[in-house]
Write a protein that holds these residues in place. Structure first.
Motif, short mmCIF file in Angstrom:
data_model
loop_
_atom_site.label_atom_id
_atom_site.label_comp_id
_atom_site.label_asym_id
_atom_site.label_seq_id
_atom_site.Cartn_x
_atom_site.Cartn_y
_atom_site.Cartn_z
N PHE A 205 -2.27 -13.25 4.39
CA PHE A 205 -2.98 -12.03 4.02
C PHE A 205 -4.06 -11.78 5.06
O PHE A 205 -4.97 -12.57 5.25
N ARG A 206 -3.94 -10.65 5.77
CA ARG A 206 -4.83 -10.37 6.91
C ARG A 206 -6.06 -9.59 6.46
O ARG A 206 -5.97 -8.54 5.85
N VAL A 207 -7.22 -10.14 6.81
CA VAL A 207 -8.51 -9.54 6.44
C VAL A 207 -9.29 -9.25 7.72
O VAL A 207 -9.38 -10.10 8.60
N ASP A 270 -4.06 -6.22 5.90
CA ASP A 270 -3.85 -5.93 4.48
C ASP A 270 -5.13 -5.44 3.80
O ASP A 270 -5.07 -4.73 2.80
N PHE A 271 -6.25 -5.85 4.38
CA PHE A 271 -7.55 -5.55 3.74
C PHE A 271 -8.58 -5.35 4.83
O PHE A 271 -8.66 -6.13 5.78
N GLY A 272 -9.38 -4.30 4.69
CA GLY A 272 -10.44 -4.06 5.64
C GLY A 272 -11.75 -3.76 4.94
O GLY A 272 -11.76 -3.22 3.83
N ALA A 273 -12.84 -4.13 5.58
CA ALA A 273 -14.16 -3.84 5.03
C ALA A 273 -15.12 -3.58 6.18
O ALA A 273 -14.91 -4.05 7.30
N ALA A 274 -16.16 -2.82 5.89
CA ALA A 274 -17.20 -2.58 6.88
C ALA A 274 -18.55 -2.69 6.18
O ALA A 274 -18.67 -2.44 4.98
N GLY A 394 -2.27 -6.39 -4.32
CA GLY A 394 -3.02 -5.73 -3.28
C GLY A 394 -3.98 -4.70 -3.84
O GLY A 394 -3.97 -4.38 -5.03
N VAL A 395 -4.83 -4.18 -2.95
CA VAL A 395 -5.85 -3.23 -3.36
C VAL A 395 -5.24 -2.01 -4.04
O VAL A 395 -5.71 -1.57 -5.10
N LYS A 396 -4.19 -1.45 -3.47
CA LYS A 396 -3.60 -0.23 -4.02
C LYS A 396 -3.09 -0.45 -5.44
O LYS A 396 -3.36 0.37 -6.35
#
Length: 542
Positions: A205-207, A270-274, A394-396
């Motif tokens: 799972f890519r973050v 798969d998941f991104g944040a800022a 997943g998020v969706k």
């Protein structure tokens, strides 16, 4: 060794929702920062010999003001100051340090999500002993003092080495330069299931996290890459820069568009944040799904028991008035308290101290909990990763299932930035004058049911805050809200919040602006935004 320096007051040192924010050249005026810092100390009592925490987001002019604040703290009688190495402390980390070490309070040097650099923004904020922003009674006292201040105290000594961890003597006061990251990272490890998140990342799972060349970088590298095993480079723009790399460190769909586009791409993460300038805001993006801050608060509250630190459940939820009512439906189902407050994290502090709420959030990309008394960007990111690991979705999928259970609150914020201050105030004044005549008015198919200027009675200390935002409610539960932001440094920012509730799951995937089209039109009709601002469209839509 201690000098009393004569000075003259400045008329423009009124703190906003998060302290005093001005352009750097304003702070560089003779005695400008000194006046405000002395006004803080003059407004406090009983700190002699006590500990003060100082740190900031590393923006331009951070180091210079820290040196001044250290010398002034010594001259005014503090016994000890704890300062982050390199002058660095994220806002949530500063709150935690104040709380963990029982400090009297803290000075946080930041302008949050605003740009940094020689001609950009700087800020000074005072936090009280609970780790949270000073309440209005203190900020009012500080402002009153700035208007009559005639001198300040400062120690005539050399600057402290901020880059070396250790203890130093400064005019008889102890200065302890601390590792700014470890205490905070250790706290996160007590709240979340790090082994489960580590296993999720190990499974492929890519973050990715974009720290936007701001303060979150060192914290995210330590937690995500070193403790949770994400590959090196998972934290982007990880080195804090005084000018944030010439970027605007505001984690939204405009300023973090590159991250959003990457996550939405076929081969993207798969998941991104800022996160933002001082580390207290966050943006969450999953494959195929941007998560609004209002929905993020609701999902975190609904799934709180996934995280070990919240396994026993939450006491209540609080949200700022402009934030959507998505979390209200969660609170109703859980049978817990729901509190609607003015914008500004300081309003959540009393509720958390009284154990009335555990999680809270604002629509301006801020979420947090009672673990500190500030909003906390990385905390929200870790909570989402914990939920994903626990639910194995997943998020969706998590968002779609949440909407199916609770309904969807279509929600958007339109920012009109850099508006002439007089024109912005004229718009708000005209709106206030209309409020009594609006109920019963029909605009297209919409009928106004209520209109008011939000006022808040604090259930803990009974204080009252008035004129906190103009609300126009329509039959059926939709609403529009107008508010002038208190976080900018030039001109005014008019914020329009638009919300519609939709219970029918078959209607949950309409494009947001389309779903809100009639309400956006009603806002223009009622407020005449184009006429007052001279702008045909918002600067930023989130």
């Amino acid at each position: 060794m201690i000098s009393t320096v004569a000075t003259k007051p400045y008329a423009d040192q009124m703190p906003g929702t998060s302290g005093l924010r001005k352009k750097v050249p304003v702070f560089q005026q003779e005695n400008y920062a000194e006046n405000f810092i002395q006004a803080i100390f003059d407004s406090l009592e009983g700190f002699e010999g006590k500990t003060l925490v100082i740190g900031g987001d590393g923006r331009y002019y951070n180091r210079e003001v820290i040196q001044v604040a250290l010398k002034m703290a010594a001259a005014n009688g503090f016994g000890k100051v704890m300062v982050g190495q390199g002058g660095i402390l994220s806002t949530p980390a500063a709150s935690h340090v104040i709380r963990k070490y029982g400090a009297f309070g803290g000075i946080v040097l930041s302008a949050s999500h605003n740009p940094g650099g020689p001609t950009e923004d700087f800020g000074i904020k005072y936090n009280i002993g609970n780790g949270g922003p000073a309440p209005e009674k203190i900020t009012d006292a500080i402002f009153a003092r700035t208007k009559v201040i005639d001198s300040y105290k400062i120690a005539d000594v050399a600057d402290i080495d901020l880059d070396t961890v250790g203890s130093f003597d400064l005019a008889g006061m102890t200065v302890e330069v601390i590792d700014p990251v470890t205490d905070y990272a250790d706290l996160m490890e007590t709240l979340f299931d790090f082994p489960a998140i580590r296993a999720l990342i190990a499974s492929g799972f890519r973050v990715v996290i974009d720290s936007m060349s701001a303060v979150t970088g060192p914290y995210a590298v330590e937690i995500l890459e070193k403790r949770l095993g994400a590959p090196a480079g998972s934290v982007r723009n990880e080195i804090p820069l005084p000018d944030f790399g010439h970027h605007h460190p505001d984690p939204n769909l405009v300023h973090a568009k590159e991250l959003y586009d990457d996550v939405m791409s076929v081969d993207g993460p798969d998941f991104g944040a800022a996160s933002d300038g001082d580390g207290d805001r966050n943006m969450i993006v999953g494959k195929g799904m941007f998560v609004t801050p209002s929905d993020s608060l609701a999902v975190i509250a609904a799934n709180a028991t996934c995280a070990p630190g919240y396994a026993k459940g939450i006491a209540g939820i609080a949200r700022s008035m402009p934030t959507s009512a998505a979390a209200d439906r969660v609170a109703e189902k859980l049978g817990i308290g729901m509190y609607e407050t003015p914008t500004g994290w300081k309003f959540f502090g009393n509720l958390m101290d009284a154990d009335k709420v555990t999680v809270c959030g604002e629509e301006s990309f801020g979420t947090g909990s009672a673990h500190v008394r500030e909003k906390d960007g990385l905390w929200a990111v870790l909570f989402w990763l914990n939920i994903i690991a626990a639910r194995k979705e997943g998020v969706k999928d998590i968002i779609l299932k949440h909407w199916a259970e609770y309904g969807r609150n279509y929600y958007s914020r339109h920012d009109y930035e850099g508006v002439d201050t007089d024109q912005a105030n004229a718009l708000v004044s005209a709106l206030r004058n209309k409020l009594s005549t609006l109920p019963g008015t029909q605009i297209g198919s919409l009928i106004v049911s209520e209109a008011d200027d939000f006022s808040y009675l604090d259930p803990v200390d009974q204080s009252v805050s008035r004129n906190q935002g103009i609300r126009i409610l329509f039959q059926g539960g939709s609403r529009i809200v107008f508010r002038l932001s208190g976080t900018g440094t030039s001109g005014a920012t008019l914020r329009l919040y638009v919300e519609r509730y939709e219970a029918d799951a078959a209607k949950h995937q309409i494009e947001t602006q389309k779903a809100l089209e009639d309400l956006i039109g009603a806002a223009e009709t009622i407020a005449e935004i184009r006429k007052f601002t001279g702008m045909n469209e918002p600067t930023v839509i989130t």
